[in-house]
Design a protein around this motif. Structure first.
Motif, PDB file in Angstrom:
ATOM      1  N   VAL A  27       6.977  53.753  19.297  1.00 43.76           N
ATOM      2  CA  VAL A  27       6.418  52.449  19.668  1.00 43.76           C
ATOM      3  C   VAL A  27       6.624  51.410  18.570  1.00 43.76           C
ATOM      4  O   VAL A  27       7.101  50.293  18.846  1.00 43.76           O
ATOM      5  CB  VAL A  27       4.925  52.588  20.047  1.00 43.76           C
ATOM      6  CG1 VAL A  27       4.295  51.209  20.246  1.00 43.76           C
ATOM      7  CG2 VAL A  27       4.778  53.408  21.313  1.00 43.76           C
ATOM      8  N   PRO A  28       6.317  51.706  17.285  1.00 41.96           N
ATOM      9  CA  PRO A  28       6.605  50.721  16.242  1.00 41.96           C
ATOM     10  C   PRO A  28       8.083  50.348  16.142  1.00 41.96           C
ATOM     11  O   PRO A  28       8.406  49.179  15.928  1.00 41.96           O
ATOM     12  CB  PRO A  28       6.127  51.426  14.955  1.00 41.96           C
ATOM     13  CG  PRO A  28       5.110  52.393  15.410  1.00 41.96           C
ATOM     14  CD  PRO A  28       5.572  52.863  16.741  1.00 41.96           C
ATOM     15  N   ILE A  29       8.989  51.329  16.297  1.00 42.92           N
ATOM     16  CA  ILE A  29      10.422  51.032  16.203  1.00 42.92           C
ATOM     17  C   ILE A  29      10.834  50.070  17.311  1.00 42.92           C
ATOM     18  O   ILE A  29      11.488  49.043  17.058  1.00 42.92           O
ATOM     19  CB  ILE A  29      11.245  52.334  16.282  1.00 42.92           C
ATOM     20  CG1 ILE A  29      11.115  53.132  14.990  1.00 42.92           C
ATOM     21  CG2 ILE A  29      12.723  52.014  16.533  1.00 42.92           C
ATOM     22  CD1 ILE A  29      11.793  54.482  15.031  1.00 42.92           C
ATOM     23  N   PHE A  30      10.424  50.363  18.537  1.00 44.24           N
ATOM     24  CA  PHE A  30      10.825  49.497  19.642  1.00 44.24           C
ATOM     25  C   PHE A  30      10.068  48.175  19.626  1.00 44.24           C
ATOM     26  O   PHE A  30      10.527  47.200  20.226  1.00 44.24           O
ATOM     27  CB  PHE A  30      10.653  50.218  20.977  1.00 44.24           C
ATOM     28  CG  PHE A  30      11.767  51.169  21.281  1.00 44.24           C
ATOM     29  CD1 PHE A  30      13.028  50.695  21.598  1.00 44.24           C
ATOM     30  CD2 PHE A  30      11.578  52.533  21.208  1.00 44.24           C
ATOM     31  CE1 PHE A  30      14.072  51.558  21.861  1.00 44.24           C
ATOM     32  CE2 PHE A  30      12.623  53.412  21.472  1.00 44.24           C
ATOM     33  CZ  PHE A  30      13.871  52.922  21.791  1.00 44.24           C
ATOM     34  N   ALA A  31       8.924  48.122  18.958  1.00 47.92           N
ATOM     35  CA  ALA A  31       8.255  46.837  18.774  1.00 47.92           C
ATOM     36  C   ALA A  31       9.125  45.908  17.928  1.00 47.92           C
ATOM     37  O   ALA A  31       9.245  44.712  18.219  1.00 47.92           O
ATOM     38  CB  ALA A  31       6.889  47.045  18.113  1.00 47.92           C
ATOM     39  N   VAL A  32       9.739  46.469  16.880  1.00 51.11           N
ATOM     40  CA  VAL A  32      10.665  45.681  16.057  1.00 51.11           C
ATOM     41  C   VAL A  32      11.882  45.266  16.878  1.00 51.11           C
ATOM     42  O   VAL A  32      12.344  44.120  16.827  1.00 51.11           O
ATOM     43  CB  VAL A  32      11.090  46.487  14.810  1.00 51.11           C
ATOM     44  CG1 VAL A  32      12.133  45.720  14.004  1.00 51.11           C
ATOM     45  CG2 VAL A  32       9.887  46.801  13.948  1.00 51.11           C
ATOM     46  N   VAL A  33      12.418  46.209  17.653  1.00 52.97           N
ATOM     47  CA  VAL A  33      13.595  45.922  18.484  1.00 52.97           C
ATOM     48  C   VAL A  33      13.299  44.816  19.483  1.00 52.97           C
ATOM     49  O   VAL A  33      14.066  43.844  19.614  1.00 52.97           O
ATOM     50  CB  VAL A  33      14.057  47.202  19.219  1.00 52.97           C
ATOM     51  CG1 VAL A  33      15.188  46.877  20.186  1.00 52.97           C
ATOM     52  CG2 VAL A  33      14.516  48.256  18.227  1.00 52.97           C
ATOM     53  N   PHE A  34      12.174  44.918  20.174  1.00 53.46           N
ATOM     54  CA  PHE A  34      11.816  43.915  21.173  1.00 53.46           C
ATOM     55  C   PHE A  34      11.523  42.572  20.517  1.00 53.46           C
ATOM     56  O   PHE A  34      11.827  41.520  21.087  1.00 53.46           O
ATOM     57  CB  PHE A  34      10.604  44.394  21.971  1.00 53.46           C
ATOM     58  CG  PHE A  34      10.943  45.325  23.099  1.00 53.46           C
ATOM     59  CD1 PHE A  34      10.550  45.045  24.384  1.00 53.46           C
ATOM     60  CD2 PHE A  34      11.657  46.492  22.875  1.00 53.46           C
ATOM     61  CE1 PHE A  34      10.851  45.905  25.442  1.00 53.46           C
ATOM     62  CE2 PHE A  34      11.969  47.355  23.900  1.00 53.46           C
ATOM     63  CZ  PHE A  34      11.572  47.064  25.193  1.00 53.46           C
ATOM     64  N   GLY A  35      10.899  42.627  19.317  1.00 51.68           N
ATOM     65  CA  GLY A  35      10.616  41.381  18.610  1.00 51.68           C
ATOM     66  C   GLY A  35      11.884  40.649  18.217  1.00 51.68           C
ATOM     67  O   GLY A  35      11.996  39.424  18.386  1.00 51.68           O
ATOM     68  N   ILE A  36      12.860  41.380  17.684  1.00 48.43           N
ATOM     69  CA  ILE A  36      14.145  40.764  17.321  1.00 48.43           C
ATOM     70  C   ILE A  36      14.872  40.272  18.567  1.00 48.43           C
ATOM     71  O   ILE A  36      15.464  39.190  18.589  1.00 48.43           O
ATOM     72  CB  ILE A  36      15.014  41.763  16.537  1.00 48.43           C
ATOM     73  CG1 ILE A  36      14.376  42.063  15.183  1.00 48.43           C
ATOM     74  CG2 ILE A  36      16.429  41.222  16.344  1.00 48.43           C
ATOM     75  CD1 ILE A  36      15.099  43.110  14.371  1.00 48.43           C
ATOM     76  N   ALA A  37      14.806  41.061  19.649  1.00 50.33           N
ATOM     77  CA  ALA A  37      15.465  40.668  20.904  1.00 50.33           C
ATOM     78  C   ALA A  37      14.862  39.379  21.450  1.00 50.33           C
ATOM     79  O   ALA A  37      15.591  38.503  21.948  1.00 50.33           O
ATOM     80  CB  ALA A  37      15.336  41.785  21.924  1.00 50.33           C
TER      81      ALA A  37
END
Length: 441
Positions: A68-78
């Motif tokens: 969840v933290p990793i994809f939070a970063v991914v979604f935030g950058i996206a």
């Protein structure tokens, strides 16, 4: 009876005979086939004897914490790039075998991003994110180092720089690759009516996930272990792991009947154990590919069958003298320091044992290691002290003294005449061995 004998012959051939076949014993094609077979056998043996299943379970737990933290970063950058809509589509497509899980994770990620607007949660959230991600990457590195027999982990500086770069680059790479996939899908959709080009484009579109997944595994095998990994040795294992992962995806997608019956029993809770099973199988595929990569690079007939822990103390001491004397003599002649591979070629000692014994010689300060001193990035070895002080007796004394005294015994019982004689003769033996320098062997 004949079938039993044939099976026994096949087993004997795979376990014993195949390892003694040289290049001149069979044709080139058959030797190539035997080499591939040996690498597969070694990878299977290492996977079953090195507790890879336990390592995969530990990585599964770390992945669940960090996803969840990793994809939070991914979604935030996206979202910063205006890709939030496309990244969710890519995520759902990537987890098409786990549709319930993908929706749950997207919900968690969106909730995570909403709550990070508050200052306190932002600080705690960032700390938790960094901890879980670093723990995951650290566990992956430790597992890969165990596979590659890498005794030393990354230095503190390299750990910080490498992990930070992975953390920052991974979301960017995911966003870019998803953008490329979307771009090609859009282009191919416009030309799908063309008879020849359309079918060819459709083929490349179906091939693209295999290529991307294989690229991820190749990069993982190259950069994660703290040792030099050749691209040629990581290429085939990476491709096989990528294809196997896509095959796992297809298996989960086409096994909905079994999944439906599982859901009927466990209800909405079924998504979690199925997702954990999917992650663990994925890690098993990844680690098997790493074992195959290791076997591919270090293939050396019977080298893998020889284990340092299986050697007698006397033979281990002899091999240490051979390696240390070679390095000391090389240093006295003013030649360049030697790598483990060059020592293996010069002495004929299997590379796995060479690495283990060199590590022990460094630990007892007979040798010193120069990390990445070779042009290929391999470590080099040279004497740790003046070669006029490094003797056979010094090496024997330090090898036998290595370790810790964990028991306290009454030394008064060692004060008898017989014990004093043994100790005196032992000292005499070591003093006589100290007169023989390693460089003179």
């Amino acid at each position: 009876m004949n079938i039993t004998k044939k099976l026994k012959d096949i087993y004997t051939f795979l376990m014993v005979d195949i390892w003694s076949i040289g290049k001149g014993d069979v044709s080139k094609m058959r030797f190539l086939f035997y080499s591939i077979l040996k690498k597969l056998l070694l990878a299977i043996e290492f996977t079953t004897t090195k507790r890879i299943t336990s390592a995969a379970a530990a990585l599964t737990y770390s992945t669940l914490l960090a996803i969840v933290p990793i994809f939070a970063v991914v979604f935030g950058i996206a979202r910063g790039f205006g890709y939030n809509k496309y990244i969710e589509e890519w995520f759902r497509e990537s987890f098409s075998s786990q549709p319930q899980v993908s929706e749950i994770i997207i919900g968690f990620v969106n909730s995570y991003l909403v709550h990070t607007k508050s200052g306190l949660f932002l600080g705690i959230g960032l700390l938790f994110m960094l901890f879980t991600v670093i723990m995951l990457i650290s566990n992956i590195e430790r597992t890969f180092n165990d596979i590659w027999q890498a005794k030393k982990p990354r230095s503190m500086f390299r750990t910080i720089t490498d992990y930070t770069s992975m953390l920052l680059l991974m979301p960017v790479v995911i966003v870019i690759t998803s953008g490329i996939s979307i771009f090609f899908a859009t282009i191919f959709k416009q030309i799908e009516d063309t008879m020849v080009i359309g079918s060819l484009a459709q083929f490349f579109l179906q091939l693209l996930p295999y290529v991307l997944m294989s690229g991820v595994f190749i990069a993982l095998y190259l950069f994660m272990p703290n040792t030099k990994v050749k691209l040629s040795c990581a290429l085939v294992p990476g491709i096989l792991a990528g294809v196997a992962m896509q095959g796992l995806q297809l298996f989960y997608i086409h096994s909905q009947i079994w999944v439906s019956s599982y859901n009927a029993i466990y209800g909405s809770f079924a998504a979690l154990p199925l997702f954990m099973l999917w992650i663990q199988i994925s890690w098993l595929i990844c680690l098997f590919g790493a074992e195959l990569c290791y076997a591919n690079q270090n293939m050396d007939d019977y080298a893998f069958k020889a284990k340092t822990e299986d050697l007698s103390h006397r033979y281990k001491m002899l091999l240490c003298l051979v390696l240390a004397s070679r390095i000391c003599r090389n240093f006295s002649e003013g030649a360049k320091p030697l790598s483990a591979l060059k020592l293996k070629l010069a002495t004929g000692i299997p590379i796995r044992i060479v690495n283990d014994l060199l590590y022990q010689l460094v630990q007892i300060n007979i040798l010193t290691e120069i990390p990445g001193g070779d042009k290929d990035g391999e470590s080099l070895y040279q004497p740790a002290e003046c070669i006029t002080r490094l003797s056979v007796g010094t090496l024997i004394d330090r090898m036998e003294a290595q370790g810790k005294w964990s028991l306290t015994i009454d030394v008064k019982q060692l004060s008898s005449i017989a014990w004093k004689k043994i100790i005196a003769e032992r000292n005499t033996y070591l003093n006589s061995q100290r007169e023989v320098l390693l460089k003179d062997l």
